[in-house]
Design a protein around this motif. Structure first.
Motif, short mmCIF file in Angstrom:
data_model
loop_
_atom_site.label_atom_id
_atom_site.label_comp_id
_atom_site.label_asym_id
_atom_site.label_seq_id
_atom_site.Cartn_x
_atom_site.Cartn_y
_atom_site.Cartn_z
N ALA A 58 0.87 -1.18 0.00
CA ALA A 58 0.00 0.00 0.00
C ALA A 58 0.90 1.23 0.00
N ALA A 59 0.82 1.99 -1.06
CA ALA A 59 1.64 3.19 -1.18
C ALA A 59 1.00 4.34 -0.42
N PRO A 60 1.83 5.27 0.04
CA PRO A 60 1.27 6.44 0.73
C PRO A 60 0.47 7.33 -0.21
N THR A 61 -0.35 8.16 0.37
CA THR A 61 -1.12 9.13 -0.40
C THR A 61 -0.17 10.06 -1.13
N MET A 62 -0.53 10.43 -2.34
CA MET A 62 0.32 11.32 -3.11
C MET A 62 -0.47 12.56 -3.53
N ALA A 63 0.25 13.65 -3.75
CA ALA A 63 -0.38 14.87 -4.23
C ALA A 63 -0.65 14.74 -5.72
N HIS A 64 -1.78 15.26 -6.15
CA HIS A 64 -2.12 15.23 -7.57
C HIS A 64 -3.00 16.43 -7.88
N GLY A 65 -2.63 17.16 -8.91
CA GLY A 65 -3.41 18.33 -9.31
C GLY A 65 -4.08 18.10 -10.65
N PRO A 66 -5.18 18.79 -10.89
CA PRO A 66 -5.92 18.60 -12.14
C PRO A 66 -5.11 18.96 -13.39
N GLY A 67 -4.12 19.80 -13.28
CA GLY A 67 -3.31 20.19 -14.42
C GLY A 67 -2.04 19.38 -14.60
N ASP A 68 -1.83 18.37 -13.75
CA ASP A 68 -0.62 17.56 -13.84
C ASP A 68 -0.57 16.78 -15.15
N SER A 69 0.60 16.73 -15.74
CA SER A 69 0.78 15.96 -16.97
C SER A 69 0.78 14.47 -16.63
N PRO A 70 0.53 13.60 -17.61
CA PRO A 70 0.61 12.16 -17.36
C PRO A 70 2.00 11.75 -16.86
N GLU A 71 3.04 12.44 -17.33
CA GLU A 71 4.39 12.12 -16.88
C GLU A 71 4.60 12.49 -15.41
N THR A 72 4.07 13.63 -15.00
CA THR A 72 4.16 14.03 -13.59
C THR A 72 3.38 13.05 -12.72
N THR A 73 2.20 12.69 -13.16
CA THR A 73 1.38 11.73 -12.41
C THR A 73 2.11 10.40 -12.29
N GLY A 74 2.67 9.91 -13.40
CA GLY A 74 3.40 8.64 -13.37
C GLY A 74 4.60 8.69 -12.46
N SER A 75 5.32 9.80 -12.48
CA SER A 75 6.48 9.97 -11.61
C SER A 75 6.09 9.95 -10.14
N ARG A 76 4.99 10.60 -9.82
CA ARG A 76 4.52 10.63 -8.42
C ARG A 76 4.03 9.25 -7.98
N ILE A 77 3.38 8.53 -8.88
CA ILE A 77 2.94 7.16 -8.56
C ILE A 77 4.17 6.30 -8.28
N ALA A 78 5.18 6.39 -9.14
CA ALA A 78 6.41 5.61 -8.96
C ALA A 78 7.08 5.92 -7.63
N SER A 79 7.12 7.18 -7.27
CA SER A 79 7.72 7.57 -6.00
C SER A 79 6.96 6.97 -4.82
N ALA A 80 5.63 6.98 -4.90
CA ALA A 80 4.81 6.40 -3.83
C ALA A 80 5.02 4.89 -3.75
N VAL A 81 5.08 4.22 -4.91
CA VAL A 81 5.31 2.77 -4.94
C VAL A 81 6.69 2.45 -4.39
N HIS A 82 7.70 3.23 -4.78
CA HIS A 82 9.06 3.03 -4.29
C HIS A 82 9.10 3.15 -2.77
N SER A 83 8.45 4.17 -2.24
CA SER A 83 8.41 4.36 -0.78
C SER A 83 7.79 3.15 -0.09
N ALA A 84 6.74 2.61 -0.68
CA ALA A 84 6.07 1.45 -0.10
C ALA A 84 6.95 0.21 -0.16
N ILE A 85 7.66 0.03 -1.26
CA ILE A 85 8.55 -1.13 -1.40
C ILE A 85 9.68 -1.06 -0.39
N VAL A 86 10.31 0.09 -0.27
CA VAL A 86 11.43 0.25 0.66
C VAL A 86 10.94 0.10 2.10
#
Length: 92
Positions: A58-86
Motif C-alpha cells: 500500500a503506497a502512501p497518499t500522493m499529491a495530484h493536481g488537475p493540471g498535472d501531466s501524465p508524466e508528472t502523475t506517473g512519476s509521483r505514482i512511482a515515488s509512492a510505490v518506491h516508498s512502499a517497497i522500501v
C-alpha cells in the motif's frame, strides 16, 4: 570484481484509488511509472528490499493536481510505490 545484485519488480495491477487518469493518457502514465520506478530502484541499495515475492504493498497518499501531466502523475505514482517497497523491505 564486485558482485551485483538485481531486483525484479512485476506489477500485475496498479489500483489508483481516487485518482482519475484519462484513458488516452494511460500509456504515458504507465511509461512514466516504469521509467521513474526503474530509476529510483536503481539508486536504492538492495538490502532495502524484502526478499521474495510481496503480494501487496500500500503506497502512501500522493499529491495530484488537475493540471498535472501524465508524466508528472506517473512519476509521483512511482515515488509512492518506491516508498512502499522500501518501507516493506525494512519491516521484514
Amino acid at each position: 570484481m564486485s558482485a551485483r545484485s538485481s531486483v525484479e519488480v512485476h506489477i500485475d495491477r496498479l489500483v489508483l484509488d481516487g485518482l482519475s487518469v484519462e484513458p488516452h493518457h494511460a500509456r504515458r502514465v504507465r511509461t512514466a511509472v516504469e521509467l521513474e520506478l526503474a530509476r529510483l530502484l536503481g539508486g536504492t541499495p538492495s538490502a532495502s528490499f524484502a526478499a521474495g515475492a510481496v503480494p501487496h504493498v500500500a503506497a502512501p497518499t500522493m499529491a495530484h493536481g488537475p493540471g498535472d501531466s501524465p508524466e508528472t502523475t506517473g512519476s509521483r505514482i512511482a515515488s509512492a510505490v518506491h516508498s512502499a517497497i522500501v518501507a516493506r523491505g525494512g519491516s521484514s
